[in-house]
Structures are given as structure tokens and as C-alpha cells.
Enzyme design. Structure first.
Site, short mmCIF file in Angstrom:
data_model
loop_
_atom_site.label_atom_id
_atom_site.label_comp_id
_atom_site.label_asym_id
_atom_site.label_seq_id
_atom_site.Cartn_x
_atom_site.Cartn_y
_atom_site.Cartn_z
N CYS A 87 53.29 46.55 90.16
CA CYS A 87 52.67 47.01 88.91
C CYS A 87 53.65 47.05 87.75
CB CYS A 87 51.99 48.36 89.10
SG CYS A 87 53.10 49.73 89.53
N HIS A 138 51.97 54.68 89.44
CA HIS A 138 51.38 53.37 89.17
C HIS A 138 51.23 53.24 87.66
CE1 HIS A 138 49.11 49.77 90.17
NE2 HIS A 138 48.17 50.14 89.31
N HIS A 150 46.37 45.69 85.49
CA HIS A 150 47.46 46.15 86.35
C HIS A 150 47.53 45.31 87.60
CE1 HIS A 150 44.76 48.48 89.23
NE2 HIS A 150 43.95 48.07 88.29
#
Length: 184
Positions: A87, A138, A150
Site C-alpha cells: 500500500c 494501511h 489503494h
């Protein structure tokens, strides 16, 4: 006798029969109720209710151009290529390719960039952070209209919705990376 039950920040009147509810259900209910106070109300938040500016549209199109190249690229922890990306590497690449802006490589470092802002003030290009586990973070890029791009651990590079129950429950905060298009 009735009690007031809150689920997803909505109140419901239910008959009070707690003595018949198994302990597991009580624990689950308390965990669900606790989430209401820790994340914004994605259902009613007035994000993107006004038209976007030409500059915001250009920023969004730049990020979407990056997304078109990376869409579906598999997730790989530590990866930085189309063969596998995590990510933070995807976000770093998106910022560099869309805006010509260099940001740090790791989520731990990216969470220090820019300034923290309220969800209701999120704009296209802001960083969106999540706590997916006690020590796991994240990150994605906000695209407006409650959407962000993402690198998902299960689906690779995708666009997801902030009001998706999973992401809404993991939401942490938004950060604005300040930049000047003329300087970059």
C-alpha cells in the site's frame, strides 16, 4: 420493559431480555457499539457535496491515470513493481507520478507527512489511513465521493469506498500533503 440499542450509530428500541442473551452476543454487541464513537459517520458526512474545482478535477484525473496503469497489480509486502506492490509503495508511486511529489516509502513515515484533517474536510489527493490490526497500518489516496485507491492485500490495486463496513470500521484519519503545483 424496553432498552435502547445502538447499532451503526442508529438507535433501536428492543425488549429487555438480557438474561437470555448468550455472553458472546453481548460481547459482539458491545464491540459494535464501541465503534460508533471512534469513526466518523460515513453515511451522513457531507464530503464532496459541492462541485469540484478545475484544479481538483485535474488532480483526480492525474491519480486516475496512475490507477489505470496499476489497476489489478497484486499485493506483495515490500513490493514496489507492477508484479507486486504494497500500500505505501503504491501511494508513494501515485504521488510521484500524479503530482511529481516525493513522499516517504513506508506507512509509518507517511503518517508523519502533512497535517491531520477531519474526514469532513477531506479533498481529492489526501492520504487516508486505517488501523487494520493493533500494530498494522494501511494507506490509500482519497479520490472524492467517499472513494480511495489503494493496494488491497486481497485484491491488489483497487478503488474502494470509505463507507464500506470493513473500511469504515478500520478508518483512522486523513492527512493533507501540502504541495504547490508550480514548485513540483
Amino acid at each position: 420493559m424496553t432498552s435502547l440499542l445502538r447499532f451503526n450509530c442508529t438507535e433501536w428500541r428492543v425488549k429487555n431480555r438480557l438474561r437470555f442473551v448468550p455472553v458472546g452476543k453481548l460481547l459482539l454487541t458491545s464491540l459494535l457499539l464501541g465503534g460508533c464513537s471512534s469513526s466518523p459517520d460515513f453515511e451522513s458526512a457531507a464530503v464532496e457535496t459541492k462541485p469540484i474545482t478545475v484544479e481538483q478535477a485535474n488532480v483526480k484525473n492525474s491519480f486516475l491515470d496512475v490507477y489505470k496503469v496499476w489497476q489489478g497489480a497484486p499485493y506483495r509486502l515490500g513490493g514496489t513493481t507492477l508484479n507486486g506492490v504494497d500500500c505505501s509503495a503504491f501511494v508513494q508511486t501515485a504521488y510521484e507520478n500524479a503530482l511529481g511529489l516525493k513522499i516517504p516509502r513506508t506507512t509509518l513515515a507517511q503518517v508523519e507527512v502533512g497535517q491531520k484533517i477531519e474526514y469532513e474536510n477531506a479533498e481529492i489527493g489526501d492520504l487516508v489511513f486505517f488501523k487494520t490490526a493493533p500494530k498494522t497500518r494501511h494507506v490509500g489516496v482519497y479520490l472524492g465521493n467517499k472513494q480511495f485507491m489503494h493496494a488491497s492485500t486481497s485484491k491488489g490495486v483497487i478503488i474502494s469506498r470509505l463507507d464500506n463496513p470493513y473500511w469504515a470500521s478500520k478508518y483512522w484519519h486523513v492527512r493533507r500533503v501540502t504541495y504547490s503545483p508550480q514548485a513540483n
